[in-house]
Design an enzyme around this catalytic site. Structure first.
Site, PDB file in Angstrom:
ATOM      1  N   CYS A 206      39.304  44.088  36.970  1.00 48.62           N
ATOM      2  CA  CYS A 206      38.131  44.107  38.161  1.00 48.62           C
ATOM      3  C   CYS A 206      38.701  45.168  38.986  1.00 48.62           C
ATOM      4  O   CYS A 206      39.910  46.546  38.480  1.00 48.62           O
ATOM      5  CB  CYS A 206      38.074  42.959  39.197  1.00 48.62           C
TER       6      CYS A 206
ATOM      7  N   ASN B 116      40.953  43.986  42.294  1.00 54.02           N
ATOM      8  CA  ASN B 116      41.870  43.318  42.045  1.00 54.02           C
ATOM      9  C   ASN B 116      42.600  42.332  43.597  1.00 54.02           C
ATOM     10  O   ASN B 116      44.026  41.991  43.245  1.00 54.02           O
ATOM     11  CB  ASN B 116      43.227  43.799  41.443  1.00 54.02           C
TER      12      ASN B 116
ATOM     13  N   ARG C 177      37.589  39.316  42.354  1.00 51.10           N
ATOM     14  CA  ARG C 177      37.451  38.731  40.489  1.00 51.10           C
ATOM     15  C   ARG C 177      38.272  38.333  40.294  1.00 51.10           C
ATOM     16  O   ARG C 177      38.456  37.589  39.840  1.00 51.10           O
ATOM     17  CB  ARG C 177      35.869  39.522  40.464  1.00 51.10           C
ATOM     18  N   SER C 178      39.094  38.966  39.283  1.00 57.95           N
ATOM     19  CA  SER C 178      39.911  39.360  39.157  1.00 57.95           C
ATOM     20  C   SER C 178      41.010  38.299  39.776  1.00 57.95           C
ATOM     21  O   SER C 178      41.821  37.515  38.674  1.00 57.95           O
ATOM     22  CB  SER C 178      40.962  40.665  38.089  1.00 57.95           C
TER      23      SER C 178
ATOM     24  N   ASP D 127      30.394  42.043  41.775  1.00 64.47           N
ATOM     25  CA  ASP D 127      31.187  42.245  42.688  1.00 64.47           C
ATOM     26  C   ASP D 127      30.851  41.400  44.433  1.00 64.47           C
ATOM     27  O   ASP D 127      30.042  41.986  44.709  1.00 64.47           O
ATOM     28  CB  ASP D 127      30.941  43.938  42.913  1.00 64.47           C
TER      29      ASP D 127
HETATM   30  P1  4NP Z   1      37.374  43.339  43.400  1.00 64.72           P
HETATM   31  O1  4NP Z   1      35.924  43.649  44.723  1.00 64.72           O
HETATM   32  O2  4NP Z   1      36.863  44.589  42.560  1.00 64.72           O
HETATM   33  O3  4NP Z   1      36.554  41.997  42.280  1.00 64.72           O
HETATM   34  O4  4NP Z   1      38.455  42.999  43.337  1.00 64.72           O
HETATM   35  C1  4NP Z   1      36.878  44.597  45.648  1.00 64.72           C
HETATM   36  C2  4NP Z   1      37.526  44.672  46.197  1.00 64.72           C
HETATM   37  C3  4NP Z   1      37.775  46.322  46.759  1.00 64.72           C
HETATM   38  C4  4NP Z   1      36.440  46.937  47.124  1.00 64.72           C
HETATM   39  C5  4NP Z   1      35.338  46.593  45.698  1.00 64.72           C
HETATM   40  C6  4NP Z   1      35.688  45.863  45.407  1.00 64.72           C
HETATM   41  N1  4NP Z   1      36.887  48.010  47.384  1.00 64.72           N
HETATM   42  O5  4NP Z   1      36.022  48.768  47.408  1.00 64.72           O
HETATM   43  O6  4NP Z   1      37.847  48.385  48.551  1.00 64.72           O
END
Ligand code: 4NP
Length: 157
Positions: A10, A13, A16-17, A125
């Site tokens: 994702c 990390n 989701r992942s 997300d």
């Molecule tokens: P992930 O979610 O890709 O599912 O781990 C996110 C985690 C952090 C951020 C965006 C999506 N961020 O903008 O920091």
């Protein structure tokens, strides 16, 4: 014995992942499937951080373990060493495709390709949304995990 190696991807990390890693580890074990399972992010924004507490709470409520997980960024070596490199959304898939050597591009897919019965193709997300987003993520990931287990079993690693 060779075991299939699965890498979930994702953006950060941390949501989701890591959830996919936790769910797939549990469901593969329950199905008697041996596999090497990791997750990584296309960004390095949260390197070495534990998964998001909201993802942990939602996942643990369904019995999944996030023990030992820490965020890392996908590396070029990952494309050679993993058999399945599964992205949570099209942005992740495109970012992977940009850096993946041509010889390994066949390993890239959307994780929800393994749940064709669902009406959506991306795991949304949940980072900036409400808590119910984490339960939606779990629902989608559980469905795709079961499809992926069947696909791996059919390949007879
Ligand atoms: P992930 O979610 O890709 O599912 O781990 C996110 C985690 C952090 C951020 C965006 C999506 N961020 O903008 O920091």
């Amino acid at each position: 014995m060779t075991v299939p190696k699965v890498l979930f991807i994702c953006l950060g990390n941390i949501c989701r992942s890591p959830t996919a890693e936790a769910v797939f580890k549990a469901r593969a074990a329950a199905a008697g499937l041996s596999a090497h399972i990791e997750s990584a992010g296309t960004s390095g924004w949260h390197v070495n951080e534990a998964p998001d507490p909201r993802a942990i709470d939602a996942g643990e409520a369904r019995g999944y373990s996030f023990a030992g997980q820490a965020s890392r960024k996908v590396t070029r070596a990952d494309f050679g060493s993993f058999d399945y490199i599964l992205a949570m959304d099209h942005d992740n898939l495109s970012a992977l495709s940009d850096i993946c050597p041509d010889a390994h591009k066949f390993k890239l897919a959307l994780f929800l390709d393994y749940a064709p019965q669902l009406s959506i193709r991306e795991v949304p997300d949940p980072y900036y949304g409400g808590l119910d987003g984490f339960d939606i993520v779990l629902d989608l990931i559980e469905a795709a995990s079961d499809g992926l287990i069947k696909a791996i079993e059919a390949r007879q690693f």
